[in-house]
Design a protein around this motif. Structure first.
Motif, mmCIF file in Angstrom:
data_model
loop_
_atom_site.group_PDB
_atom_site.id
_atom_site.type_symbol
_atom_site.label_atom_id
_atom_site.label_comp_id
_atom_site.label_asym_id
_atom_site.label_seq_id
_atom_site.Cartn_x
_atom_site.Cartn_y
_atom_site.Cartn_z
ATOM 1 N N ARG A 41 31.185 46.636 30.699
ATOM 2 C CA ARG A 41 32.189 45.616 31.053
ATOM 3 C C ARG A 41 33.482 46.279 31.544
ATOM 4 O O ARG A 41 34.115 45.792 32.491
ATOM 5 N N ALA A 42 33.873 47.373 30.897
ATOM 6 C CA ALA A 42 35.097 48.077 31.316
ATOM 7 C C ALA A 42 34.909 48.631 32.724
ATOM 8 O O ALA A 42 35.839 48.595 33.548
ATOM 9 N N LEU A 43 33.717 49.112 33.016
ATOM 10 C CA LEU A 43 33.446 49.599 34.373
ATOM 11 C C LEU A 43 33.593 48.453 35.384
ATOM 12 O O LEU A 43 34.187 48.617 36.452
ATOM 13 N N SER A 44 33.073 47.277 35.026
ATOM 14 C CA SER A 44 33.179 46.126 35.932
ATOM 15 C C SER A 44 34.633 45.749 36.170
ATOM 16 O O SER A 44 35.021 45.400 37.291
ATOM 17 N N LEU A 45 35.443 45.816 35.110
ATOM 18 C CA LEU A 45 36.866 45.485 35.260
ATOM 19 C C LEU A 45 37.538 46.495 36.195
ATOM 20 O O LEU A 45 38.282 46.124 37.107
ATOM 21 N N LYS A 46 37.219 47.764 35.998
ATOM 22 C CA LYS A 46 37.804 48.817 36.840
ATOM 23 C C LYS A 46 37.363 48.613 38.299
ATOM 24 O O LYS A 46 38.166 48.769 39.229
ATOM 25 N N ALA A 47 36.102 48.255 38.472
ATOM 26 C CA ALA A 47 35.572 48.043 39.830
ATOM 27 C C ALA A 47 36.270 46.857 40.494
ATOM 28 O O ALA A 47 36.620 46.911 41.676
ATOM 29 N N LEU A 48 36.491 45.817 39.701
ATOM 30 C CA LEU A 48 37.184 44.633 40.224
ATOM 31 C C LEU A 48 38.607 45.009 40.660
ATOM 32 O O LEU A 48 39.059 44.645 41.756
ATOM 33 N N GLN A 49 39.275 45.763 39.801
ATOM 34 C CA GLN A 49 40.667 46.175 40.111
ATOM 35 C C GLN A 49 40.723 47.110 41.318
ATOM 36 O O GLN A 49 41.687 47.136 42.056
#
Ligand code: DC
Length: 221
Positions: A41-49
């Motif tokens: 999930r943290a990776l997805s947030l970073k990818a979104l940002q």
């Protein structure tokens, strides 16, 4: 009495209560806890940002290798120095994480981090492939399952308790779709390890789930 370090691997589909169960087991055994889903999930947030698309395997792999991630206490996730414990649980992240985490480049890196985390310590980890890929030789393995309709009902109640309106049919459809994506991907798919003990939580209270797992760990320790 347990004398050496050991891993308790708890896998299963979304919304079965495995994260809260694993956290509570770790607390009662006084061992560490890692929510492997929070890493994806943290990776997805970073990818979104960072504007990296779910289809960009190379871009996501690069981000996974650079993730500045800390877990100071159970349930808390720090990404780039910021507390993102809540931000990784939004519908936007839930909507893309199954795609982001399906790439081999991503999984190789995060699986290795999960192995490093457990070095020299006893811990409970929950996820989808902990007992099959991350720790195929874990001392204790469980597969937590639950009727999707029960999962959806519990999730709606949880969201309502948080003051968030949730439609039962939407929640059910999202759970079923995430299970489909997680169990049909090529790398590290969701599946029960042959030697994992099945715990069906459809008719169990939270305390019963915890006790079922704890009794096995205590007996096998
Ligand atoms: O457990 P969760 O819903 O927070 O997991 C988020 C996503 O990460 C979910 O789509 C499954 C995926 N995941 C995974 O592929 N492998 C893991 N070990 C843990 C989670």
């Amino acid at each position: 009495m347990i004398h050496s370090c050991f891993v308790v691997a708890i896998d299963g589909p979304s919304g079965t209560g495995k994260s809260s169960t694993a956290k509570e087991i770790a607390r009662r055994l006084a061992i560490d806890y890692l929510d492997t889903g929070a890493m994806y999930r943290a990776l997805s947030l970073k990818a979104l940002q960072s504007g990296v698309a779910p289809s960009d395997a190379a871009g996501l792999g690069t981000l996974a290798g650079q993730l500045d991630l800390l877990f100071p206490q159970p349930g808390q996730v720090i990404l780039d120095g910021q507390d993102v414990s809540k931000a990784i649980r939004t519908p936007e992240i839930s909507g893309r994480v199954s795609s982001d985490c399906a790439h081999a480049q991503v999984r190789t890196i995060l699986v290795e981090r999960q192995r490093q985390y457990a070095l020299g310590r006893s811990c409970a980890l929950d996820g989808r492939d902990v007992g099959t890929v991350v720790f195929p030789h874990a001392r204790f393995k469980f597969y937590v399952d639950c009727d999707p309709r029960v999962r959806a009902r519990r999730r709606v109640a949880e969201l309502q308790a948080m003051g968030v309106h949730a439609d039962y049919d939407d929640v059910l459809a999202n759970l079923v779709e995430r299970d489909r994506l997680d169990s049909t991907r090529e790398v590290g798919p969701l599946r029960r390890a042959n030697d994992a003990i099945l715990v069906d939580t459809s008719h169990l209270t939270f305390e019963e789930q915890v006790e079922r797992i704890l009794s096995v760990v205590r007996a096998g320790a």
